[in-house]
Design a protein around this motif. Structure first.
Motif, PDB file in Angstrom:
ATOM      1  N   UNK A  60      43.625  40.214 -14.228  1.00 30.55           N
ATOM      2  CA  UNK A  60      44.536  39.460 -13.374  1.00 30.55           C
ATOM      3  C   UNK A  60      43.782  38.238 -12.839  1.00 30.55           C
ATOM      4  N   UNK A  61      44.112  37.067 -13.340  1.00 31.73           N
ATOM      5  CA  UNK A  61      43.408  35.841 -12.979  1.00 31.73           C
ATOM      6  C   UNK A  61      43.524  35.547 -11.485  1.00 31.73           C
ATOM      7  N   UNK A  62      44.669  35.767 -10.908  1.00 36.54           N
ATOM      8  CA  UNK A  62      44.854  35.508  -9.477  1.00 36.54           C
ATOM      9  C   UNK A  62      43.952  36.418  -8.643  1.00 36.54           C
ATOM     10  N   UNK A  63      43.847  37.678  -9.047  1.00 36.07           N
ATOM     11  CA  UNK A  63      42.982  38.614  -8.321  1.00 36.07           C
ATOM     12  C   UNK A  63      41.521  38.206  -8.455  1.00 36.07           C
ATOM     13  N   UNK A  64      41.163  37.743  -9.626  1.00 38.74           N
ATOM     14  CA  UNK A  64      39.792  37.290  -9.851  1.00 38.74           C
ATOM     15  C   UNK A  64      39.492  36.058  -8.999  1.00 38.74           C
ATOM     16  N   UNK A  65      40.428  35.132  -8.928  1.00 39.84           N
ATOM     17  CA  UNK A  65      40.242  33.938  -8.089  1.00 39.84           C
ATOM     18  C   UNK A  65      40.118  34.316  -6.614  1.00 39.84           C
ATOM     19  N   UNK A  66      40.919  35.281  -6.179  1.00 33.71           N
ATOM     20  CA  UNK A  66      40.832  35.758  -4.786  1.00 33.71           C
ATOM     21  C   UNK A  66      39.462  36.368  -4.512  1.00 33.71           C
ATOM     22  N   UNK A  67      38.963  37.138  -5.459  1.00 31.62           N
ATOM     23  CA  UNK A  67      37.659  37.769  -5.296  1.00 31.62           C
ATOM     24  C   UNK A  67      36.559  36.721  -5.194  1.00 31.62           C
ATOM     25  N   UNK A  68      36.641  35.704  -6.031  1.00 35.89           N
ATOM     26  CA  UNK A  68      35.650  34.628  -5.993  1.00 35.89           C
ATOM     27  C   UNK A  68      35.713  33.898  -4.653  1.00 35.89           C
ATOM     28  N   UNK A  69      36.908  33.628  -4.173  1.00 36.17           N
ATOM     29  CA  UNK A  69      37.067  32.956  -2.878  1.00 36.17           C
ATOM     30  C   UNK A  69      36.481  33.800  -1.757  1.00 36.17           C
ATOM     31  N   UNK A  70      36.714  35.122  -1.813  1.00 32.42           N
ATOM     32  CA  UNK A  70      36.151  36.018  -0.801  1.00 32.42           C
ATOM     33  C   UNK A  70      34.620  35.993  -0.832  1.00 32.42           C
ATOM     34  N   UNK A  71      34.068  36.011  -2.015  1.00 29.04           N
ATOM     35  CA  UNK A  71      32.603  35.987  -2.156  1.00 29.04           C
ATOM     36  C   UNK A  71      32.042  34.670  -1.634  1.00 29.04           C
ATOM     37  N   UNK A  72      32.698  33.559  -1.966  1.00 28.31           N
ATOM     38  CA  UNK A  72      32.237  32.254  -1.483  1.00 28.31           C
ATOM     39  C   UNK A  72      32.296  32.185   0.039  1.00 28.31           C
ATOM     40  N   UNK A  73      33.364  32.706   0.619  1.00 27.99           N
ATOM     41  CA  UNK A  73      33.504  32.707   2.075  1.00 27.99           C
ATOM     42  C   UNK A  73      32.404  33.560   2.704  1.00 27.99           C
ATOM     43  N   UNK A  74      32.134  34.703   2.115  1.00 26.85           N
ATOM     44  CA  UNK A  74      31.093  35.591   2.626  1.00 26.85           C
ATOM     45  C   UNK A  74      29.729  34.898   2.577  1.00 26.85           C
ATOM     46  N   UNK A  75      29.429  34.238   1.456  1.00 25.62           N
ATOM     47  CA  UNK A  75      28.148  33.544   1.318  1.00 25.62           C
ATOM     48  C   UNK A  75      28.023  32.396   2.315  1.00 25.62           C
ATOM     49  N   UNK A  76      29.115  31.688   2.565  1.00 24.21           N
ATOM     50  CA  UNK A  76      29.100  30.604   3.553  1.00 24.21           C
ATOM     51  C   UNK A  76      28.807  31.152   4.952  1.00 24.21           C
ATOM     52  N   UNK A  77      29.423  32.274   5.288  1.00 24.83           N
ATOM     53  CA  UNK A  77      29.195  32.881   6.600  1.00 24.83           C
ATOM     54  C   UNK A  77      27.746  33.322   6.763  1.00 24.83           C
ATOM     55  N   UNK A  78      27.191  33.857   5.713  1.00 26.44           N
ATOM     56  CA  UNK A  78      25.800  34.316   5.760  1.00 26.44           C
ATOM     57  C   UNK A  78      24.865  33.130   5.953  1.00 26.44           C
ATOM     58  N   UNK A  79      25.105  32.029   5.238  1.00 32.45           N
ATOM     59  CA  UNK A  79      24.212  30.874   5.354  1.00 32.45           C
ATOM     60  C   UNK A  79      24.363  30.167   6.696  1.00 32.45           C
ATOM     61  N   UNK A  80      25.540  30.252   7.320  1.00 36.40           N
ATOM     62  CA  UNK A  80      25.740  29.637   8.639  1.00 36.40           C
ATOM     63  C   UNK A  80      24.980  30.390   9.725  1.00 36.40           C
ATOM     64  N   UNK A  81      24.888  31.707   9.593  1.00 36.55           N
ATOM     65  CA  UNK A  81      24.227  32.514  10.619  1.00 36.55           C
ATOM     66  C   UNK A  81      22.703  32.437  10.535  1.00 36.55           C
ATOM     67  N   UNK A  82      22.182  31.984   9.422  1.00 35.77           N
ATOM     68  CA  UNK A  82      20.712  31.919   9.270  1.00 35.77           C
ATOM     69  C   UNK A  82      20.149  30.662   9.868  1.00 35.77           C
TER      70      UNK A  82
END
Length: 82
Positions: A60-82
């Protein structure tokens, strides 16, 4: 503009030919290196049922895109807190 002298043309041609030879060497080295890169193992689908194999193919391409967006958001949050 002055016309290019035959001597200058020959010199330019020689430099150009040397550059082409160097480029060819680089391409040959690169293709040799690519051949040495090990291939990733293939997924063994022999033990999967027909439905399971189709599930792997029908991603499911839409689900895959959502997963990628979630991962990118998570990585951004981690880099902001450091």
């Amino acid at each position: 503009m002055e016309p290019i002298q035959p001597q200058q043309r020959r010199a330019a041609d020689q430099v150009f030919q040397q550059s082409l030879d160097q480029f060819e060497d680089i391409l040959q080295e690169s293709s040799t290196e690519e051949e040495e890169i090990p291939q990733l193992p293939q997924l063994d689908t022999s033990s999967l049922t027909e439905v399971e194999a189709q599930d792997l193919i029908n991603i499911d391409l839409a689900a895959l895109e959502d997963a990628v967006a979630d991962i990118e958001q998570y990585l951004e949050e981690i880099t902001k807190t450091k």
